[in-house]
Design an enzyme around this catalytic site. Sequence first.
Site, PDB file in Angstrom:
ATOM      1  N   HIS A 153       0.809  -1.156  -0.093  1.00 56.23           N
ATOM      2  CA  HIS A 153       0.013   0.116  -0.001  1.00 56.23           C
ATOM      3  C   HIS A 153       0.919   1.303   0.075  1.00 56.23           C
ATOM      4  O   HIS A 153       0.244   2.555  -0.220  1.00 56.23           O
ATOM      5  CB  HIS A 153      -0.854   0.001   1.167  1.00 56.23           C
ATOM      6  N   ASP A 360       3.362   9.623  -1.034  1.00 63.40           N
ATOM      7  CA  ASP A 360       2.404   8.708  -0.496  1.00 63.40           C
ATOM      8  C   ASP A 360       2.140   7.506  -1.496  1.00 63.40           C
ATOM      9  O   ASP A 360       2.233   7.755  -2.709  1.00 63.40           O
ATOM     10  CB  ASP A 360       1.012   9.659  -0.418  1.00 63.40           C
TER      11      ASP A 360
HETATM   12  P1  ADQ Z   1      -2.997   6.363   4.656  1.00 63.94           P
HETATM   13  O1  ADQ Z   1      -1.609   6.553   4.927  1.00 63.94           O
HETATM   14  O2  ADQ Z   1      -3.947   5.976   5.894  1.00 63.94           O
HETATM   15  O3  ADQ Z   1      -3.148   4.830   3.711  1.00 63.94           O
HETATM   16  P2  ADQ Z   1      -5.171   7.509   2.734  1.00 63.94           P
HETATM   17  O4  ADQ Z   1      -4.978   6.746   1.504  1.00 63.94           O
HETATM   18  O5  ADQ Z   1      -5.184   8.943   2.592  1.00 63.94           O
HETATM   19  O6  ADQ Z   1      -3.828   7.156   3.655  1.00 63.94           O
HETATM   20  O7  ADQ Z   1      -6.188   7.056   3.455  1.00 63.94           O
HETATM   21  C1  ADQ Z   1      -6.692   7.448   4.570  1.00 63.94           C
HETATM   22  C2  ADQ Z   1      -7.814   6.967   5.067  1.00 63.94           C
HETATM   23  O8  ADQ Z   1      -8.295   7.285   6.381  1.00 63.94           O
HETATM   24  C3  ADQ Z   1      -8.998   7.620   4.166  1.00 63.94           C
HETATM   25  O9  ADQ Z   1     -10.121   6.668   3.825  1.00 63.94           O
HETATM   26  C4  ADQ Z   1      -9.458   8.819   4.833  1.00 63.94           C
HETATM   27  O10 ADQ Z   1     -11.027   9.223   4.648  1.00 63.94           O
HETATM   28  C5  ADQ Z   1      -9.405   8.258   6.545  1.00 63.94           C
HETATM   29  N1  ADQ Z   1      -9.041   9.247   7.103  1.00 63.94           N
HETATM   30  C6  ADQ Z   1      -8.013  10.323   7.000  1.00 63.94           C
HETATM   31  N2  ADQ Z   1      -8.232  11.143   7.972  1.00 63.94           N
HETATM   32  C7  ADQ Z   1      -9.397  11.025   8.597  1.00 63.94           C
HETATM   33  C8  ADQ Z   1     -10.052  11.762   9.639  1.00 63.94           C
HETATM   34  N3  ADQ Z   1      -9.678  12.898  10.184  1.00 63.94           N
HETATM   35  N4  ADQ Z   1     -11.256  11.149  10.185  1.00 63.94           N
HETATM   36  C9  ADQ Z   1     -11.658   9.895   9.355  1.00 63.94           C
HETATM   37  N5  ADQ Z   1     -10.891   9.581   8.420  1.00 63.94           N
HETATM   38  C10 ADQ Z   1      -9.753   9.987   7.869  1.00 63.94           C
HETATM   39  C11 ADQ Z   1      -2.244   4.011   3.332  1.00 63.94           C
HETATM   40  C12 ADQ Z   1      -1.049   4.529   2.211  1.00 63.94           C
HETATM   41  C13 ADQ Z   1      -1.735   5.369   1.147  1.00 63.94           C
HETATM   42  C14 ADQ Z   1      -2.864   4.500   0.329  1.00 63.94           C
HETATM   43  C15 ADQ Z   1      -3.756   3.585   1.519  1.00 63.94           C
HETATM   44  C16 ADQ Z   1      -4.463   2.573   0.622  1.00 63.94           C
HETATM   45  O11 ADQ Z   1      -0.231   5.521   3.058  1.00 63.94           O
HETATM   46  O12 ADQ Z   1      -0.909   5.948   0.311  1.00 63.94           O
HETATM   47  O13 ADQ Z   1      -3.547   5.399  -0.407  1.00 63.94           O
HETATM   48  O14 ADQ Z   1      -2.987   3.017   2.404  1.00 63.94           O
HETATM   49  O15 ADQ Z   1      -3.872   1.886  -0.036  1.00 63.94           O
END
Ligand code: ADQ
Length: 470
Positions: A153, A360
Amino acid sequence: MSRIVIVSNRTPAKGPAAGGLAVALRKVLDEREGFWFGWSGKLAEEPSREARLEDIEGLKVAQIDLTRADHHAYYAGFSNSILWPSFHLRLDLATIEGHWYEGYRRVNQQFARALLPLLKPDDIIWVHDYHLIPLAAELRALGARNRIGFYLHIPFPTADALYAIPHHEDLMRDLSRYDLVGMQARRDVAAFNEFVDQTAPNVFGSSNKPFDFSRTEIDAFPIGSEPDAFARLAVSPAAIKMVNRMKRALGDQALVLGVDRLDYSKGLPQRVEAYEKLLTNDARFRRNVHLLQVAPPSRDSIKEYQETSDALDAICGRVMGQFAEPDWQPLTYVKRAYGQPSLAGLYRLARVGLVTPLRDGMNLVAHEFIGSQNPEDPGVLVLSRFAGAAEIFSEALLVNPFDTDETAEAIRMALDMPLDERIQRWQALMKAAQRHNVIDWAVSFLDRLAPGTNGASSSTRDILYLASVA
Ligand code: ADQ
């Protein structure tokens, strides 16, 4: 049809699934026989030898407990203080303690020993993320001959960053024990191939290749969200409640929004600094814009995460001190998580979505922001070039997040962008988000892992679609 076994560090929690990934994988398991295997979240005196089987709200789950010491070495140690920073090219924030590798390896062995007795010969196993790189090798050492796929991921690092990781040769060899390795973006596959084809042989001796990937397929499978579900969520009663609350506070000000886990990879201090430059450079935005940054703490037992939190506190305080007036505040910083409906409402209300990680894998917030927009009055996405999402969303305003002048200028452009250009850009972005939805992602990975008879077929895809729009 073969069963699907999903393996990840943690099994999904009770209650509504938090992220699109959990939702998509649950749907796969709803449609296919199978179960989800992982750590229970519990620490025990003795490591579990056998998994506990449970039915959590219709989802079959097999879980094991870990000892405190193993969990520390495996999770906070090797996974999140070595692999996470190195794969995100932040060697300055890595803590290289080679002995954590033993705990990491031990936990992967424990996973393999507890999983093996649950497996049928034709089960298809899909392992998720950097915590579990050695799992296929450990399962194969115990005799498993199943098709096993791995999905990373997070980004794949450059060769130099990989060399900084203790036992990186073992980890690369472990990856070669999978049948399929999926990555987020083409750049990750390119970095991987470059390492395997060019760098590694030169360093480890040119005649003998240290790894044999001839039986492993490597490809990019960019993950997505459910943009149509976010479009519906964004006008749901819970979203509207949040929008009304926020509108009362905002008045006529334009909302600039950031939503992230509090993590140093997300570029939060740089983002606030860019916003500070916007206010410094262009006085007409003062009193007319408001930055809302939502960032719940994560991994806060790790020192580097506390320091990121402190850095963000400091810069938010500085911007407040410089620009706030008795009746106006330039920003709000909320350190807590919100449910998806509230987030969808905030995304829809925002004039500008700031997704500016320093690096990311993908970034799902970018996908969710696009899905939630009002087609007649969409907001503008300012997106880091270093997120995997940049390969998909070329119609966003792409920025170098290290260059805070450039980000400030992109925020200005977004705020000044005429409606017709906003609509044009958003329509292209929405098409891309729909094309890369999370259901297709799961189906295409499984199709490739077990083509034809075993894998998810196009009829499975149809069933999943129907389930997702229901
Ligand atoms: P993350 O680093 O956690 O994931 P991201 O892809 O942005 O990053 O996913 C975050 C998830 O958490 C999103 O669904 C978002 O809605 C939720 N989230 C973020 N802030 C929040 C908040 N304040 N309240 C509630 N929910 C919140 C890792 C990798 C990424 C990759 C994903 C999926 O780092 O690059 O995209 O896995 O593969």
